[in-house]
Scaffold this active site. Sequence first.
Site, PDB file in Angstrom:
ATOM      1  N   GLY A 176       0.843  -1.186   0.000  1.00  0.00           N
ATOM      2  CA  GLY A 176       0.000   0.000   0.000  1.00  0.00           C
ATOM      3  C   GLY A 176       0.879   1.237   0.000  1.00  0.00           C
ATOM      4  O   GLY A 176       1.970   1.238   0.575  1.00  0.00           O
ATOM      5  N   CYS A 177       0.419   2.290  -0.645  1.00  0.00           N
ATOM      6  CA  CYS A 177       1.269   3.487  -0.749  1.00  0.00           C
ATOM      7  C   CYS A 177       1.426   4.165   0.619  1.00  0.00           C
ATOM      8  O   CYS A 177       2.518   4.617   0.975  1.00  0.00           O
ATOM      9  CB  CYS A 177       0.727   4.463  -1.794  1.00  0.00           C
ATOM     10  SG  CYS A 177      -1.010   4.874  -1.595  1.00  0.00           S
ATOM     11  N   ASN A 178       0.345   4.208   1.404  1.00  0.00           N
ATOM     12  CA  ASN A 178       0.464   4.767   2.742  1.00  0.00           C
ATOM     13  C   ASN A 178       1.318   3.846   3.614  1.00  0.00           C
ATOM     14  O   ASN A 178       2.133   4.318   4.421  1.00  0.00           O
ATOM     15  CB  ASN A 178      -0.926   4.911   3.380  1.00  0.00           C
ATOM     16  CG  ASN A 178      -1.811   5.865   2.621  1.00  0.00           C
ATOM     17  OD1 ASN A 178      -1.340   6.871   2.085  1.00  0.00           O
ATOM     18  ND2 ASN A 178      -3.096   5.554   2.534  1.00  0.00           N
ATOM     19  N   ALA A 179       1.108   2.554   3.432  1.00  0.00           N
ATOM     20  CA  ALA A 179       1.853   1.578   4.228  1.00  0.00           C
ATOM     21  C   ALA A 179       3.346   1.693   3.960  1.00  0.00           C
ATOM     22  O   ALA A 179       4.172   1.577   4.871  1.00  0.00           O
ATOM     23  CB  ALA A 179       1.360   0.163   3.915  1.00  0.00           C
TER      24      ALA A 179
ATOM     25  N   THR B 112       4.972   4.419   3.049  1.00  0.00           N
ATOM     26  CA  THR B 112       5.483   5.659   3.625  1.00  0.00           C
ATOM     27  C   THR B 112       5.736   5.518   5.116  1.00  0.00           C
ATOM     28  O   THR B 112       6.786   5.910   5.636  1.00  0.00           O
ATOM     29  CB  THR B 112       4.487   6.812   3.365  1.00  0.00           C
ATOM     30  OG1 THR B 112       4.010   6.729   2.019  1.00  0.00           O
ATOM     31  CG2 THR B 112       5.145   8.157   3.574  1.00  0.00           C
TER      32      THR B 112
END
Lengths: 342, 342, 342, 342
Positions: free
Chosen positions: C148-151, C153
């Site tokens: 996941g992109c948030n994950a 980061t």
Amino acid sequence: MTHKIAILGASGYTGAELVRLIATHPLMEIVAMSADRKAGLEMGAVFPHLRHLKLPTLVKIEEIDFSGVDLVFCALPHATSQAVIKELPKTVKIVDLSADFRLRDPAEYEKWYGKPHAALDLQKEAVYGLTEFYRDEIKGARLVAGTGCNAATGQYALRPLIDAGVIDLDDILIDLKAAVSGAGRSLKENLLHAELSEGYHAYAVGGTHRHLGEFDQEFSKAAGKPVHVQFTPHLVPANRGILATVYVRGDAAAVYDALAKRYVDETFVEVLPMGEHPSTKHVRGSNFVHIGVVADRLPGRVIVIAALDNLSKGSSGQALQNANLMLGEEETAGLMLAPVFP
Amino acid sequence: MTHKIAILGASGYTGAELVRLIATHPLMEIVAMSADRKAGLEMGAVFPHLRHLKLPTLVKIEEIDFSGVDLVFCALPHATSQAVIKELPKTVKIVDLSADFRLRDPAEYEKWYGKPHAALDLQKEAVYGLTEFYRDEIKGARLVAGTGCNAATGQYALRPLIDAGVIDLDDILIDLKAAVSGAGRSLKENLLHAELSEGYHAYAVGGTHRHLGEFDQEFSKAAGKPVHVQFTPHLVPANRGILATVYVRGDAAAVYDALAKRYVDETFVEVLPMGEHPSTKHVRGSNFVHIGVVADRLPGRVIVIAALDNLSKGSSGQALQNANLMLGEEETAGLMLAPVFP
Amino acid sequence: MTHKIAILGASGYTGAELVRLIATHPLMEIVAMSADRKAGLEMGAVFPHLRHLKLPTLVKIEEIDFSGVDLVFCALPHATSQAVIKELPKTVKIVDLSADFRLRDPAEYEKWYGKPHAALDLQKEAVYGLTEFYRDEIKGARLVAGTGCNAATGQYALRPLIDAGVIDLDDILIDLKAAVSGAGRSLKENLLHAELSEGYHAYAVGGTHRHLGEFDQEFSKAAGKPVHVQFTPHLVPANRGILATVYVRGDAAAVYDALAKRYVDETFVEVLPMGEHPSTKHVRGSNFVHIGVVADRLPGRVIVIAALDNLSKGSSGQALQNANLMLGEEETAGLMLAPVFP
Amino acid sequence: MTHKIAILGASGYTGAELVRLIATHPLMEIVAMSADRKAGLEMGAVFPHLRHLKLPTLVKIEEIDFSGVDLVFCALPHATSQAVIKELPKTVKIVDLSADFRLRDPAEYEKWYGKPHAALDLQKEAVYGLTEFYRDEIKGARLVAGTGCNAATGQYALRPLIDAGVIDLDDILIDLKAAVSGAGRSLKENLLHAELSEGYHAYAVGGTHRHLGEFDQEFSKAAGKPVHVQFTPHLVPANRGILATVYVRGDAAAVYDALAKRYVDETFVEVLPMGEHPSTKHVRGSNFVHIGVVADRLPGRVIVIAALDNLSKGSSGQALQNANLMLGEEETAGLMLAPVFP
């Protein structure tokens, strides 16, 4: 005496803008609001920015009792609008914000909107709602047709010039820049933030935009002969605003004088000093139109630029201004809000 | 009776916002406006969105005759503000929008603002302008100190919780997202559109933001013992708005109840239903604060989110609300404008 | 030797970003692209910014001959992805950009995604695609699951700190600010320009965001015991970028050292000098991650801020980086594009 | 062989864009960079998005040893540029991005830039840098003058039409929409985010924009007689992009054919299918120009729309394209980056 108001199609941007404006209107009370797909919801659930207001629950149109209603704002999609308005009691005054009653000639309506008009009697009766140019008719009207927002902007720049006979009618070009709320709250890919922000482009290029029907009708009427302008709208990454850059042939001083004289007594139309020109940012959230005139380096060419807020003066603000006239109230009631900057 | 108003420092964003709000105020008249570097200009030249208003020409402060003035809004930079206010006649009521009179302790002022205070008597006299929490003192005050816009947002979320004793005072974290107009109309590279649009970042990280001085002062006072919160502001690419995401430890229902009870009679503070949370977009251009409460998946942790418009409720709207109280008028006069959406 | 590449689900933003990156990759050739609803169209019709490239026509997945394909990027929605990947020939390497193979525990998958996993064998086989932490496994993998992109980061900020044992594992808070392209090219009202621009708000508040499943899995694995962080994402009006403001307890110097040492040899991860912190604007359009560390005024509290581009490093850039490893090529091939500023 | 490159004025946007492009160029090495006020700083401190690159420290121009330099990009302000270039060794090739060498006639230079030219010999020698139209001269040139970004956009739309004789030369109108980075990294109030975002307006209205000097020079040269176009630029709230809406009189098919034939072999100029038209969003961050043609409803009127990225194709990309030619390399080297969308 407070006027009882109904808003049909309250879940769109123009509906919300009407509520925002009426919220500070001293003499109007909203007694009914419809939104078919959102019937049963509170307005604050659909538009949380209005949650502090006491408003009637959204219902379906058929649930509204129009007997106590003085005036209806109809903010429905075109085609739907004519079907609904046909069925409203004749005692109710109506300001329609759709495109349904803007064109007086049934053939023109069919040409631009792709199907025959279903309420020809009403079409005949409707008054074109560009307040500053149809004020007297609007005062006596039962049904007023709100103008297209782009059509309004172009007309504020051009009508006084046509009326005064100071420009070449064969060589009028409107290059217009519109913000995105004019497209409504509709789920289209090109209206997504990721698609629109940081980019811009023309649309309806080549003379296919429906507001050209209004330009043709109104400019030809004003000129007393057919006038056909060139018109290219563009979509820019902003939420509110229309800027019309209008290219005409004539004498710049004469052009300026025609505008300045025409609007000297108009509360909402500001003609800037000669050589200055407007920004959409300076009219945002208000009912004001700013107009500027600049002479081009090429002799005989003049640029007239008009700016307004498409949701206010271009739509819901205009509608309220007309409603004020129809109800015998002060034309500016609820409309003196200053623009919001920055 | 109409109150005579002067605005000092009218050429900044808070000055312009004051004019916008007072424009629809029924009982105020702006009789003087100052702007040192722009003295001699009309306000419409500095802020064209206000060009339709009849306003006094901008002058230097020393040109203003304060004898006929009832109340002064002072929207000058900090440090300048204390020097100017010291010289005003004692008969004039003052709402100061700068940071100069927010901190009661001279040492704290010096610590956060880097130099000694030059008007200690006035500092002692000034009332902290968070209306909903200092209403009675404000009514009787001669000098009211407008709060920091970030400081206001955090306090709306937290003060009722501290007052009610429902959160752990040692573990409060405010992650705040601020729009750019809070930085004023100043020529700084990081405020350019090209630098800011499409990007975002934190600033004053680590507890160096001056509004912490207000948090420390007010939360400690409310708690009756020293309270020091963690606070990280961020700058996001928008013009108006503050969103404070506040992380606390406690029981979510108790937190919600404390807020709901505290604000039930407050016109401008809306506590959303439990589990909902606000957007800055829904308060833009208005004097409203929206507050939401959500329980975290981790037991005992609660998120409180508050949103307001930094120029209105966070600054000029607050100032007008306080001025209304100081002048004995209805607290909400001129402030019931609905948010502008979209 | 040029590797033959297929992209499934090429009509979304991550598909387009893959094409953009592969366009300058020296050793990859795109031989097939699918897009079910847009099958038959050229990519340049779906994404006009790619019209200068020679690309295969979009087809349905079942029309693709995978026999000549070396590696497939699967940019389909979750759930669809597992069904499609199950049917691919075992000779083909796969980088999946969906959420389908990120969670190793079937119960966790079902908990976060609401239905049982339909390809449990593949789920077992898949390698978690956070390149810098699974490099060796990725090199030998047939199926890599993009994170996941948030994950991603949050993990760039936190994994080295957990590995080094320098923070309190019971008190980790991630306040994240995400741009809108992370939500994809989907027609949702809240993604419209008019709804999003000029406003911002939190979403999935309270610990309901699915990327928490990844945080739980990866942080617990790294710590050797259950770790559950608090996580609140926000949506800001920008198209690309994620900024994670991570609040931890520990010694700032130790935190800084752990990050600096861990990333000293990583091409794409830049640890800024102590006390500096990043902006999303400075990584936009690139595969770089910027990380900063600041000590808070409150002793023992540290702020770690990480920024990346969700479509590049957070998704398609990461996918390409992993594909390079899987194909035995230079890890950085096609990925050294500098960020686009402004 | 790697060419040694110096960039003068590296702290502006065009300087940063040059670095971004050269970063992926296989045959160029930046050996010196100047920035007077920022001398002594690293480029990563001035532009953090470039911090991953190994670049020479910023110095003052006089500190640069030009003996080992093959080519200089001069990104200094006009007037400064001519003074600096005069002093460079004659062995160094120069691409100047300022306005100083665009106009061949000293009188025209003085008219548009307000003072006499101080390097008349160089002015005579300089080749106008619109690559696709001066390719052969550029190959042999020592000094190439980068074009104005607006001037380039208008010329891509119009030059082939003038060359082919398919339009009325007395009736050409360019309504142009420019993004803000064209104004550079300068501290002006109207470039602030709060002033620009959410609003738009015209500027240099009436034929006062300096790029008209280029239009006059180039169109007249192409036509073999004086040609004076009407030109109105607008500033829109975006960071990169120019959209020129060009209104001409002629036959649409002939107009389309002239463009399609002229650009059929040009790598960077894409003529869209008849009736389609471009968006700035689809060329952002790239060296591509997209051009569309639409016939208006009014017979004999044609709209040609061209879009490019002002910092790339309109400035630094063009400069690099020219440098490639001057150094005998592949014209497209370092320039095939696909646009960044969204």
